[in-house]
Design a protein around this motif. Structure first.
Motif, PDB file in Angstrom:
ATOM      1  N   TYR A  68       1.134  -1.499   0.352  1.00 33.16           N
ATOM      2  CA  TYR A  68      -0.297  -0.032   0.425  1.00 33.16           C
ATOM      3  C   TYR A  68       0.609   1.159  -0.052  1.00 33.16           C
ATOM      4  O   TYR A  68       1.689   0.938   0.385  1.00 33.16           O
ATOM      5  CB  TYR A  68      -0.991  -0.177   1.049  1.00 33.16           C
ATOM      6  CG  TYR A  68      -1.711  -1.296   0.949  1.00 33.16           C
ATOM      7  CD1 TYR A  68      -3.180  -0.931   0.994  1.00 33.16           C
ATOM      8  CD2 TYR A  68      -1.582  -2.266   1.766  1.00 33.16           C
ATOM      9  CE1 TYR A  68      -3.949  -1.920   0.292  1.00 33.16           C
ATOM     10  CE2 TYR A  68      -2.338  -3.773   1.609  1.00 33.16           C
ATOM     11  CZ  TYR A  68      -3.551  -3.079   1.387  1.00 33.16           C
ATOM     12  OH  TYR A  68      -4.776  -4.621   1.349  1.00 33.16           O
ATOM     13  N   PRO A  69       0.554   2.433  -0.654  1.00 33.62           N
ATOM     14  CA  PRO A  69      -0.448   2.787  -1.141  1.00 33.62           C
ATOM     15  C   PRO A  69      -1.250   2.126  -2.670  1.00 33.62           C
ATOM     16  O   PRO A  69      -1.946   1.897  -3.224  1.00 33.62           O
ATOM     17  CB  PRO A  69      -1.115   3.930  -0.739  1.00 33.62           C
ATOM     18  CG  PRO A  69       0.299   4.809  -1.407  1.00 33.62           C
ATOM     19  CD  PRO A  69       1.154   3.261  -0.765  1.00 33.62           C
ATOM     20  N   VAL A  70      -0.315   1.438  -3.020  1.00 40.88           N
ATOM     21  CA  VAL A  70       0.201   1.190  -4.735  1.00 40.88           C
ATOM     22  C   VAL A  70      -1.228   0.285  -4.560  1.00 40.88           C
ATOM     23  O   VAL A  70      -1.991   0.096  -6.083  1.00 40.88           O
ATOM     24  CB  VAL A  70       0.815   0.597  -4.952  1.00 40.88           C
ATOM     25  CG1 VAL A  70       1.223   0.394  -6.429  1.00 40.88           C
ATOM     26  CG2 VAL A  70       2.488   1.388  -5.224  1.00 40.88           C
ATOM     27  N   LYS A  71      -1.726  -0.237  -3.640  1.00 40.75           N
ATOM     28  CA  LYS A  71      -2.820  -2.098  -3.993  1.00 40.75           C
ATOM     29  C   LYS A  71      -4.065  -0.954  -4.216  1.00 40.75           C
ATOM     30  O   LYS A  71      -4.692  -1.433  -5.053  1.00 40.75           O
ATOM     31  CB  LYS A  71      -2.122  -3.227  -3.205  1.00 40.75           C
ATOM     32  CG  LYS A  71      -1.640  -3.534  -3.382  1.00 40.75           C
ATOM     33  CD  LYS A  71      -2.380  -4.459  -1.503  1.00 40.75           C
ATOM     34  CE  LYS A  71      -1.203  -6.252  -1.997  1.00 40.75           C
ATOM     35  NZ  LYS A  71      -1.183  -6.624  -0.605  1.00 40.75           N
ATOM     36  N   PRO A 127     -12.651 -13.080  -4.347  1.00 44.43           N
ATOM     37  CA  PRO A 127     -10.963 -12.808  -3.725  1.00 44.43           C
ATOM     38  C   PRO A 127     -10.228 -12.401  -3.433  1.00 44.43           C
ATOM     39  O   PRO A 127      -9.503 -12.044  -3.131  1.00 44.43           O
ATOM     40  CB  PRO A 127     -10.762 -13.683  -5.082  1.00 44.43           C
ATOM     41  CG  PRO A 127     -12.032 -14.184  -6.047  1.00 44.43           C
ATOM     42  CD  PRO A 127     -13.050 -13.618  -5.473  1.00 44.43           C
ATOM     43  N   LEU A 128     -10.885 -10.743  -4.428  1.00 47.42           N
ATOM     44  CA  LEU A 128     -10.248 -10.211  -3.944  1.00 47.42           C
ATOM     45  C   LEU A 128     -10.130  -9.026  -2.729  1.00 47.42           C
ATOM     46  O   LEU A 128      -9.342  -8.469  -2.045  1.00 47.42           O
ATOM     47  CB  LEU A 128     -10.591  -8.319  -5.332  1.00 47.42           C
ATOM     48  CG  LEU A 128      -9.423  -7.248  -4.949  1.00 47.42           C
ATOM     49  CD1 LEU A 128      -8.082  -7.250  -4.345  1.00 47.42           C
ATOM     50  CD2 LEU A 128      -9.718  -5.913  -6.308  1.00 47.42           C
ATOM     51  N   GLY A 129     -11.595  -9.080  -2.821  1.00 47.74           N
ATOM     52  CA  GLY A 129     -11.822  -8.455  -0.995  1.00 47.74           C
ATOM     53  C   GLY A 129     -11.695  -9.354   0.046  1.00 47.74           C
ATOM     54  O   GLY A 129     -10.937  -9.128   0.980  1.00 47.74           O
ATOM     55  N   SER A 182      -5.368 -12.158 -10.807  1.00 41.83           N
ATOM     56  CA  SER A 182      -3.766 -11.658 -11.129  1.00 41.83           C
ATOM     57  C   SER A 182      -3.817 -10.870  -9.796  1.00 41.83           C
ATOM     58  O   SER A 182      -2.840 -11.450  -9.093  1.00 41.83           O
ATOM     59  CB  SER A 182      -3.443 -10.953 -12.168  1.00 41.83           C
ATOM     60  OG  SER A 182      -3.817 -12.262 -13.180  1.00 41.83           O
ATOM     61  N   VAL A 183      -3.941 -10.423  -9.332  1.00 39.06           N
ATOM     62  CA  VAL A 183      -3.725  -9.371  -8.838  1.00 39.06           C
ATOM     63  C   VAL A 183      -4.679  -9.966  -7.055  1.00 39.06           C
ATOM     64  O   VAL A 183      -3.737  -9.230  -6.181  1.00 39.06           O
ATOM     65  CB  VAL A 183      -4.956  -7.675  -8.497  1.00 39.06           C
ATOM     66  CG1 VAL A 183      -4.562  -6.730  -7.233  1.00 39.06           C
ATOM     67  CG2 VAL A 183      -4.599  -7.105 -10.153  1.00 39.06           C
ATOM     68  N   SER A 184      -5.303 -10.449  -6.913  1.00 39.22           N
ATOM     69  CA  SER A 184      -6.119 -11.326  -5.499  1.00 39.22           C
ATOM     70  C   SER A 184      -4.252 -12.607  -5.419  1.00 39.22           C
ATOM     71  O   SER A 184      -3.949 -11.882  -4.325  1.00 39.22           O
ATOM     72  CB  SER A 184      -7.107 -12.100  -6.278  1.00 39.22           C
ATOM     73  OG  SER A 184      -7.155 -13.175  -5.005  1.00 39.22           O
ATOM     74  N   LEU A 185      -4.153 -13.006  -6.637  1.00 37.56           N
ATOM     75  CA  LEU A 185      -3.000 -13.737  -6.114  1.00 37.56           C
ATOM     76  C   LEU A 185      -1.879 -13.155  -5.993  1.00 37.56           C
ATOM     77  O   LEU A 185      -1.269 -13.800  -5.434  1.00 37.56           O
ATOM     78  CB  LEU A 185      -2.591 -14.486  -7.568  1.00 37.56           C
ATOM     79  CG  LEU A 185      -2.393 -16.134  -7.543  1.00 37.56           C
ATOM     80  CD1 LEU A 185      -2.309 -17.190  -5.820  1.00 37.56           C
ATOM     81  CD2 LEU A 185      -1.916 -16.894  -8.559  1.00 37.56           C
ATOM     82  N   ALA A 186      -1.732 -12.150  -6.044  1.00 45.34           N
ATOM     83  CA  ALA A 186      -0.333 -11.464  -6.595  1.00 45.34           C
ATOM     84  C   ALA A 186      -0.396 -11.114  -4.087  1.00 45.34           C
ATOM     85  O   ALA A 186       0.572 -11.447  -4.302  1.00 45.34           O
ATOM     86  CB  ALA A 186      -0.198 -10.020  -6.945  1.00 45.34           C
TER      87      ALA A 186
END
Length: 243
Positions: free
Chosen positions: A10-13, A57-59, A141-145
């Motif tokens: 964070y804060p990039v995420k 999944p992102l949540g 992809s973002v969630s897995l990362a």
């Protein structure tokens, strides 16, 4: 605390999540606006629900970030394990959106000439579904990362990559179950033994096994490619930032 959040990305995420939310709003607008040539009810409204499922999944990945900040180790792991399982159960819903690209070919009416691909309205349908598919791949992809990062911090780089590959393999199989046997995450949570029995009966047929392997191969290749590109882009951004 600020340094800890920075280590979590964070804060990039946060900026990335905002961009994904904006893309979701744009995508759903096109889903609602896209109609068949004859008019009537928009044919792809189910994508609104599917996209909501893709966000779960992102949540959960965000929730895992906050759980990782709990000072008490027993409390942290007591919450990490069930939250991580929920994340894993719902993770295939994100990349599943790429399989919805079949619907324009199933629902778009073929003209008398048969050359539907010359009609711009067909491309509007296809590109709408393509955009939603890209959104699903991005969410996956973002969630897995994010979760990969937590595993890497806890157990090292090798364990992190083993985890990511295993998740992508399981997700490919989960997407197959959702598309062809029509299971979803709720079924697994509600009636796990029934799902296991019916799935075992389905795969007793060698033809179904071959079909699954051929399909899962492509889902795995596509999702792995997207993930490696995202991961590499993140690594490049960090390296440039350190210069």
């Amino acid at each position: 605390m600020r340094q800890t959040f920075k280590e979590l990305g964070y804060p990039v995420k946060l900026y990335l999540y905002i961009a994904l939310f904006a893309a979701s709003v744009i995508g759903m607008k096109y889903v609602i606006d896209t109609q068949l040539p004859g008019g009537g009810r928009p044919p792809y409204l189910f994508l609104i629900w599917n996209t909501f499922l893709a966000w779960i999944p992102l949540g959960m990945a965000i929730a895992l970030d906050f759980i990782s900040l709990i000072p008490s180790r027993p409390a942290r792991w007591g919450l990490m394990l069930p939250a991580g399982l929920i994340w894993l159960f719902f993770y295939p819903n994100a990349a599943y959106l790429i399989t919805d690209m079949l619907h324009p070919f199933n629902r778009y009416p073929i003209s008398e000439t048969g050359k539907f691909w010359l009609e711009m309205s067909f491309w509007d349908h296809l590109f709408t579904l393509f955009f939603v598919a890209l959104l699903g791949l991005a969410l996956a992809s973002v969630s897995l990362a994010s979760v990969h990062g937590l595993v890497r911090r806890a157990w090292g780089s090798a364990a992190g990559w083993a985890f990511a590959i295993a998740v992508l393999l399981l997700s490919s199989f989960g997407i197959y179950l959702g598309r062809f046997i029509r299971w979803n995450s709720w079924d697994l949570l509600r009636s796990p033994m029934y799902v296991v029995r019916e799935t075992a009966a389905y795969f007793a047929d060698p033809g179904n096994v071959s079909h699954a392997l051929a399909f899962c191969k492509w889902i795995f290749i596509i999702t792995l490619f997207c993930y490696v590109v995202l991961y590499g882009a993140g690594a490049m951004r960090k390296r440039v930032g350190d210069l």
